[in-house]
Design a protein around this motif. Structure first.
Motif, PDB file in Angstrom:
ATOM      1  N   ALA A 133       1.143  -1.092  -0.150  1.00 57.02           N
ATOM      2  CA  ALA A 133       0.116   0.066  -0.158  1.00 57.02           C
ATOM      3  C   ALA A 133       0.935   1.231   0.111  1.00 57.02           C
ATOM      4  O   ALA A 133       1.853   1.461   0.796  1.00 57.02           O
ATOM      5  CB  ALA A 133      -0.985   0.100   1.183  1.00 57.02           C
ATOM      6  N   GLN A 135       0.675   5.301   0.325  1.00 54.88           N
ATOM      7  CA  GLN A 135      -0.196   6.539   0.838  1.00 54.88           C
ATOM      8  C   GLN A 135       0.098   7.526  -0.085  1.00 54.88           C
ATOM      9  O   GLN A 135       1.207   7.617  -0.801  1.00 54.88           O
ATOM     10  CB  GLN A 135       0.455   6.787   2.073  1.00 54.88           C
ATOM     11  CG  GLN A 135      -0.607   7.929   2.631  1.00 54.88           C
ATOM     12  CD  GLN A 135      -2.031   7.419   3.085  1.00 54.88           C
ATOM     13  OE1 GLN A 135      -2.020   6.171   3.144  1.00 54.88           O
ATOM     14  NE2 GLN A 135      -3.010   8.070   2.890  1.00 54.88           N
ATOM     15  N   THR A 291      -4.384   7.095  -2.565  1.00 55.64           N
ATOM     16  CA  THR A 291      -4.365   5.640  -2.472  1.00 55.64           C
ATOM     17  C   THR A 291      -5.110   5.033  -1.378  1.00 55.64           C
ATOM     18  O   THR A 291      -5.910   4.188  -1.904  1.00 55.64           O
ATOM     19  CB  THR A 291      -2.921   5.286  -2.075  1.00 55.64           C
ATOM     20  OG1 THR A 291      -1.874   5.691  -3.223  1.00 55.64           O
ATOM     21  CG2 THR A 291      -2.887   3.742  -1.697  1.00 55.64           C
ATOM     22  N   ALA A 292      -5.202   5.652  -0.404  1.00 58.16           N
ATOM     23  CA  ALA A 292      -5.995   5.021   0.679  1.00 58.16           C
ATOM     24  C   ALA A 292      -7.552   5.449   0.813  1.00 58.16           C
ATOM     25  O   ALA A 292      -8.302   4.903   1.168  1.00 58.16           O
ATOM     26  CB  ALA A 292      -5.296   5.061   2.028  1.00 58.16           C
ATOM     27  N   THR A 293      -7.764   6.803   0.531  1.00 58.54           N
ATOM     28  CA  THR A 293      -8.865   7.479   0.718  1.00 58.54           C
ATOM     29  C   THR A 293      -9.477   8.038  -0.581  1.00 58.54           C
ATOM     30  O   THR A 293      -8.627   8.869  -1.311  1.00 58.54           O
ATOM     31  CB  THR A 293      -8.868   8.556   1.595  1.00 58.54           C
ATOM     32  OG1 THR A 293      -8.456   7.861   2.915  1.00 58.54           O
ATOM     33  CG2 THR A 293     -10.087   9.207   2.054  1.00 58.54           C
ATOM     34  N   ALA A 322      -6.175   1.679  -3.092  1.00 60.13           N
ATOM     35  CA  ALA A 322      -6.583   0.558  -1.996  1.00 60.13           C
ATOM     36  C   ALA A 322      -7.919  -0.032  -2.087  1.00 60.13           C
ATOM     37  O   ALA A 322      -8.815   0.421  -2.694  1.00 60.13           O
ATOM     38  CB  ALA A 322      -6.456   1.315  -0.625  1.00 60.13           C
ATOM     39  N   SER A 324     -10.130  -0.261  -0.020  1.00 60.73           N
ATOM     40  CA  SER A 324     -11.140   0.359   0.368  1.00 60.73           C
ATOM     41  C   SER A 324     -11.835   1.372  -0.206  1.00 60.73           C
ATOM     42  O   SER A 324     -12.974   1.821  -0.151  1.00 60.73           O
ATOM     43  CB  SER A 324     -10.327   1.122   1.926  1.00 60.73           C
ATOM     44  OG  SER A 324      -9.641   2.036   1.233  1.00 60.73           O
TER      45      SER A 324
END
Length: 537
Positions: A133, A135, A291-293, A322, A324
């Motif tokens: 992952a 960020q 990436t994450a959000t 990601a 998510s």
């Protein structure tokens, strides 16, 4: 604001131009000037800022009333934006200084500069290739638009809820002598949106003025310029996400109008630029995410562009975007389809296979270095325009997977963008030995390369797009936007490069529209002013 322009009619659609206009406070003649009050904001956006005569112009206004206790937070955000902008300006200057030093040196020195420019992204992509992952890095802030007119009174909710009942009236004057019109108003009491449409009969520059009159309050107006028949416009949002959102609203101004959405990571160039041809094939905007959000504004734009359902192609592996984010898209009612290879080269091949499987006749491809964003950016607009895939390779040898894909095609011409530091001579020799017609498009530096691509592949362009040669975020969504206008992407620095100036001088009288990707901290106003002078805009 741009000078008045009178140009011959353009073959440009009404959804062509990309510009975000947040008007300065300007009280109408019939109203007393009002000191700005905290909280309430009026923003006005014109789509497009450059239109063709008889083409439809959409004016969108948004009036947002906020609680007084949010003032301190807004102030803090403004301070932080100024700080980020200053930091980024220093970073961009450093990047460009390194680039300029490379440009003055020989090709080997330029190769070192390009490697230095791309080192951070290469590390990020390596993590992506390994499934780690990553960020999202620091977001590049373009010029954050100032708040527009500030209203004196917060509107009240209508008794039945939903749309406000006479809480605020929005009226638009299109500036061509036609009668002002009430805008169609939707939204809540706290966030009122208004829309108006108009067709201009004559070429010229017009000032569109939206006046907001809250119940019991004082009218305040925001003027925004629209050009008909040619001119220049800056395509900028508050950050890389908002810039991409703005491009989406320009190319797909109607709600639910997009055929799909392509979602790419915001801190890497390869996936977004390789997807440019698919964006045109699918009638899709390219939007960006960390990436994450998934940024809230991006999720909102996906819903606006697609409606409550539709397909979002997620570009890259889980280290790029990601799981998510995918889960959030599906929870919102959208189909999320991930297009991901083991690395950026394989992802580009999967996007190329997407084109091939669609039935597209692929007789051209664009091949560029896998770690060099300027050359990829220069070639991606042409690739999208002619439905050609963008393929990536390491500089030293042709990737075997790329050769295997080419062997599926008949009589294909390979356009190689960039010099030997980007795609080595051994790669071209291998392609020639395999029987492919190969054309290298390169200059002494990234700026000359962009001018060479423009001069060779866009000899009759009537529009051009300007982007910085120092960083990629603002330009990620710009390649398909440029392709829709038949426009090359020309790279500039803090000054207008001589090679780009020559291309523009040769096109004076032919080039009638100029689009700038990013704010003045990215492409300075002095550069745009010089371009306007050269072209007589």
């Amino acid at each position: 604001m741009n000078k008045n322009t009178h140009r011959a009619g353009l073959g440009v659609s009404a959804a062509m131009v990309l510009a975000l206009s947040f008007g300065a406070v300007s009280a109408p003649a019939q109203a007393e000037e009002v000191e700005p009050q905290a909280g309430d904001v009026l923003e006005v956006e014109v789509r497009p800022a450059i239109a063709t005569p008889s083409g439809i112009v959409t004016v969108a206004a948004e009036y947002e009333a906020e609680d007084d206790d949010s003032d301190e937070a807004e102030s803090d955000e403004a301070d932080e934006a100024e700080s980020d902008e200053a930091d980024e300006a220093e970073s961009d200057e450093a990047d460009e200084a390194e680039s300029d030093e490379a440009d003055e040196a020989d090709e080997a020195d330029e190769a070192e500069s390009d490697e230095a420019d791309e080192a951070g992204e290469a590390e990020s992509d390596e993590a992506d290739d390994q499934g780690e992952a990553v960020q999202d890095g620091a977001v590049q802030e373009t010029d954050a638009p100032a708040a527009g007119a500030v209203l004196a009174q917060r509107p009240t909710q209508s008794p039945g809820g939903g749309a406000p009942a006479a809480a605020v009236e929005l009226v638009v004057d299109f500036g061509d002598g036609s009668a002002p019109e009430a805008m169609r108003v939707v939204g809540s009491a706290e966030e009122v949106k208004g829309f108006g449409k108009h067709a201009y009969a004559q070429e010229g520059t017009y000032t569109v003025t939206v006046t907001a009159t809250p119940a019991g309050g004082t009218p305040v107006s925001v003027p925004v310029e629209v050009q008909v028949g040619g001119g220049s416009a800056r395509l900028a949002g508050a950050d890389r996400f908002e810039t991409a959102n703005r491009l989406a609203r320009e190319d797909f101004p109607g709600d639910g109008e997009a055929g799909a959405v392509l979602l790419a990571r915001s801190d890497g160039f390869a996936d977004a630029l390789a997807a440019a041809p698919v964006a045109l094939l699918e009638e899709a905007p390219v939007l960006l995410t960390s990436t994450a959000t998934l940024p809230e504004s991006v999720h909102a734009e996906i819903t606006r562009a697609l409606g409550e359902a539709g397909t979002v192609y997620v570009l890259g592996g889980e280290g790029a975007i990601a799981p998510s984010v995918v889960e959030e898209l599906r929870a919102g009612g959208h189909e999320a389809v991930r297009i991901s290879g083991e690395d950026r080269v394989e992802t580009s091949l999967l996007l190329a296979q997407f084109l091939l499987d669609s039935g597209a006749d692929l007789d051209e491809v664009v091949l560029t270095g896998s770690s060099n964003f300027p050359d990829a950016l220069s070639g991606a607009s042409y690739a999208a325009r002619v439905n050609a895939p963008v393929l990536l390779t390491a500089p030293g040898a042709l990737d075997a997977r790329v050769l295997a894909f080419l062997q599926q095609l008949d009589d294909v011409q390979v356009h190689v963008t960039g010099g030997a530091s980007s795609v080595g001579d051994a790669v071209l020799a291998e392609l020639a030995a395999a029987g492919y017609e190969v054309q290298r498009l390169a200059g002494g530096d990234r700026y000359e390369t962009s001018a060479e691509v423009a001069g060779t592949l866009f000899p009759e362009a009537t529009s051009v797009v300007l982007a910085t040669g120092s960083n990629f975020p603002d330009a990620l969504a710009g390649a398909p936007a440029a392709a829709r206008r038949g426009a090359p992407v020309l790279l500039v620095g803090s000054e207008l490069p001589g090679s780009v100036r020559e291309y523009l001088q040769d096109g004076a009288g032919r080039i009638q529209s100029v689009y700038v990707l990013g704010g003045e901290g990215t492409v300075p106003a002095t550069v745009l002013a010089e371009v306007n002078t050269i072209l007589g805009l």
